[in-house]
Design an enzyme around this catalytic site. Structure first.
Site, PDB file in Angstrom:
ATOM      1  N   TYR A   1       0.831  -1.205   0.000  1.00 21.56           N
ATOM      2  CA  TYR A   1       0.000   0.000   0.000  1.00 21.56           C
ATOM      3  C   TYR A   1       0.862   1.251   0.000  1.00 21.56           C
ATOM      4  CZ  TYR A   1      -3.889  -2.770   1.943  1.00 21.56           C
ATOM      5  OH  TYR A   1      -4.878  -3.668   2.179  1.00 21.56           O
TER       6      TYR A   1
ATOM      7  N   ARG B   1      -5.356   7.773  -8.570  1.00 17.72           N
ATOM      8  CA  ARG B   1      -4.500   6.667  -8.157  1.00 17.72           C
ATOM      9  C   ARG B   1      -5.081   5.385  -8.730  1.00 17.72           C
ATOM     10  NH1 ARG B   1      -6.518   3.629  -3.517  1.00 17.72           N
ATOM     11  NH2 ARG B   1      -4.409   2.929  -3.067  1.00 17.72           N
TER      12      ARG B   1
ATOM     13  N   ASN C   1      -5.896   1.210  -7.926  1.00 23.99           N
ATOM     14  CA  ASN C   1      -6.014   0.149  -6.939  1.00 23.99           C
ATOM     15  C   ASN C   1      -6.340  -1.129  -7.708  1.00 23.99           C
ATOM     16  OD1 ASN C   1      -6.007  -1.057  -4.444  1.00 23.99           O
ATOM     17  ND2 ASN C   1      -8.042  -0.333  -3.852  1.00 23.99           N
TER      18      ASN C   1
ATOM     19  N   TYR D   1      -7.396 -10.497   2.135  1.00 29.83           N
ATOM     20  CA  TYR D   1      -8.319  -9.363   2.036  1.00 29.83           C
ATOM     21  C   TYR D   1      -8.838  -9.199   0.611  1.00 29.83           C
ATOM     22  CZ  TYR D   1      -9.980  -4.571   1.802  1.00 29.83           C
ATOM     23  OH  TYR D   1     -10.737  -3.459   1.572  1.00 29.83           O
ATOM     24  N   LYS D   2      -7.957  -9.395  -0.360  1.00 25.61           N
ATOM     25  CA  LYS D   2      -8.369  -9.214  -1.749  1.00 25.61           C
ATOM     26  C   LYS D   2      -9.125 -10.433  -2.279  1.00 25.61           C
ATOM     27  CE  LYS D   2      -4.802  -5.779  -2.839  1.00 25.61           C
ATOM     28  NZ  LYS D   2      -5.617  -4.648  -3.318  1.00 25.61           N
TER      29      LYS D   2
END
Lengths: 346, 203
Positions: A37, A223, A225, A316-317
């Site tokens: 991150y 940005r 992600n 998490y992903k």
């Protein structure tokens, strides 16, 4: 160039795929061979003609099919689009921003004529010709935010700014990576990010909020992600997790190139003039692993990033279970050669 | 019983304090079950005459008559005992509608009571600076099923079964103040039928 709009699906028979044009302009999110991150913000300025960064709101070959998918999601679950009562003015701000941007950036597709508050909007690809009175809700078939975001790719979170925080007080969310607008509406910046592991401890959200509170009119930011998605599903909502979660089990080494997708969000941030709200478009781009590896640099790099990603992030992903298979398949496209810096194909 | 201690958690999870008497023209105290103890404790150090300007709304739940007489002994200007939070809502809305600037609100008891009453107060325009909360008693959770949107009250196990759609849901710490509930998500979505045995996590 003229965009050839495709007729494809993001559900049931999943006919979505990218043309060579779309693959080559895909916003590959990794500028090096590893990922952690960061507050990876940059000015949202026009950059690299033909890329997804050229225009304020990118329109591509998936436009009409994505808008059809959004209409289907909303028909099944109207709670995907909500606006708290004080957010209507921000909705008009957003409608203006998108109509002005699209008509300037794509004059062959969109036209806007304004005579005081009497506006005339033409959306040629969708066959829409709408005369309405700006700031008069009764003259549009939906509220202003819903009206324009039914015609614009990407999710939209509209954030109110008060008490030195940002509040998720309105949104059109149908292409999300597993979060619920209906649950999160009304939350502040830290609350709606609460489930994200690690980033709070790294101070990411404190710095990101400080940055976002200071975004100025006319100076948007952006940005990228990313996550991984089995099948080209735009709607990976928690509401429908029951339906799409089970599809993760269908992944095999054989169907990997067609079934497994890298999902990238181009997140942009615009200050809105009248309401002082911040609009946060989250544009989802999907690419099949089979398409990724047609760019040798991307194939090598994606293998290395996913292989070395901390377990917590892979969990998490949502691809921790499938990670071994994905890495095994991608390793065939990683000869160990060095990769060049930056996100673009060599 | 002292107030509840919670493990450190994610940022959307509410944080509770300890009630303290504050200056104000009027006071509204809402409690359920052991939340009554928070009011009784605060009363010990409250300035004289506070309760002559106070309305207490109390929902005893399983505590029955345990606290009713003690609360009554504080001699509040108005005292209401209700059978459930839901039954008390229209009264609460009416009380909030009549509220003037300077009203102090005290909420004590379970998270479900605190969260729902806070939502009513904030919706009525009460500033958060005029609101205090203290958690007492059961840590059972009020859960929203993210799939069918139904609310299941007083959840003590993880996973639990949605009272509306019947799916088996795991209990997240993610909390919505607007819904006054935690989020429940299907636990066997990726592997239908594989539901772990529920464990009692909240008492």
């Amino acid at each position: 160039m003229t965009i050839q709009f495709k007729d494809e699906t993001f559900r049931d028979d999943y006919t979505f795929k990218n043309s060579e044009w779309a693959v080559n302009r895909f916003p590959f999110p990794f500028h090096e061979d590893s990922y952690m991150y960061s507050v990876n913000m940059e000015p949202h300025q026009s950059f690299r003609p033909g890329s997804v960064f050229e225009h304020r709101f990118d329109v591509d070959e998936h436009y009409l099919s994505e808008m059809r998918d959004r209409a289907q999601v909303l028909a099944e679950d109207p709670l995907r689009c909500q606006s708290l009562p004080h957010m209507t003015l921000a909705g008009w701000d957003l409608l203006e921003l998108i109509m002005v941007s699209k008509s300037e950036d794509y004059p062959d597709l969109f036209q806007l004529n304004r005579d005081d508050n009497n506006w005339h909007w033409i959306n040629k690809p969708m066959g829409i010709d709408q005369k309405f009175t700006f700031l008069d809700e009764a003259t549009l078939p939906y509220g202003p935010m819903e009206y324009i975001t039914r015609q614009t790719q990407g999710d939209f979170a509209v954030l109110d700014q008060r008490d030195d925080n940002l509040w998720m007080d309105a949104g059109m969310i149908t292409t999300q990576a597993d979060w619920s607008l209906d649950f999160d509406i009304g939350m502040n910046f830290f609350e709606w990010h609460a489930p994200v592991p690690k980033a709070h401890e790294l101070g990411i959200f404190v710095r990101a909020l400080k940055f976002l509170l200071n975004v100025q009119q006319g100076l948007p930011a952006r940005r990228l992600n990313w996550t991984m998605t089995v099948n080209p599903l735009l709607d990976t909502s928690p509401e429908n997790y029951s339906k799409w979660g089970v599809q993760k089990q269908e992944l095999t080494l054989e169907n990997m190139p067609d079934k497994m997708h890298l999902r990238v969000e181009l997140q942009t941030f615009f200050r809105l003039p009248r309401s002082n709200a911040l609009v946060f478009p989250i544009r989802c781009y999907l690419i099949k692993l089979g398409e990724v590896v047609t760019v040798p640099k991307w194939g090598r790099r994606l293998h290395r990033v996913l292989r070395d990603l901390p377990e917590e992030l892979a969990t998490y992903k949502g691809f921790i279970g499938n990670r071994p298979k994905i890495i095994e398949w991608l390793s065939r496209y990683d000869d160990g050669a060095p990769t060049s810096p930056g996100i673009w194909p060599d | 019983m002292t107030n509840s201690v919670f493990e450190p958690s994610i940022k959307s999870r509410p944080v509770y304090g300890t009630l303290a008497a504050r200056p104000g023209k009027a006071h509204l105290m809402i409690a359920d079950a052991e939340g009554a103890e928070a009011i009784l404790d605060m009363a010990q150090t409250a300035p004289e005459g506070l309760f002559t300007k106070t309305q207490i709304m109390f929902i005893p739940k399983a505590t029955g008559d345990t606290y009713v007489r003690q609360l009554q002994a504080l001699k509040p200007a108005q005292f209401y005992v209700g059978p459930s939070y839901n039954a008390s809502v229209s009264r609460l809305q009416r009380v909030l509608k009549d509220a003037h600037m300077g009203l102090q609100i005290y909420l004590a008891g379970t998270e479900g009571l605190i969260g729902q009453a806070m939502f009513e107060a904030v919706s009525a325009g009460i500033p958060h600076t005029a609101l205090q909360t203290e958690h007492r008693g059961s840590t059972a959770r009020r859960m929203q099923c993210v799939h069918c949107k139904g609310i299941t009250e007083d959840v003590t196990t993880d996973p639990f079964q949605c009272a509306h759609c019947g799916l088996h849901l795991f209990v997240r710490d993610h909390y919505s103040r607007r819904i006054a509930a935690f989020q429940g998500v299907r636990i066997d979505a990726e592997d239908p039928g594989n539901v772990p045995i529920p464990v009692e996590r909240f008492k």
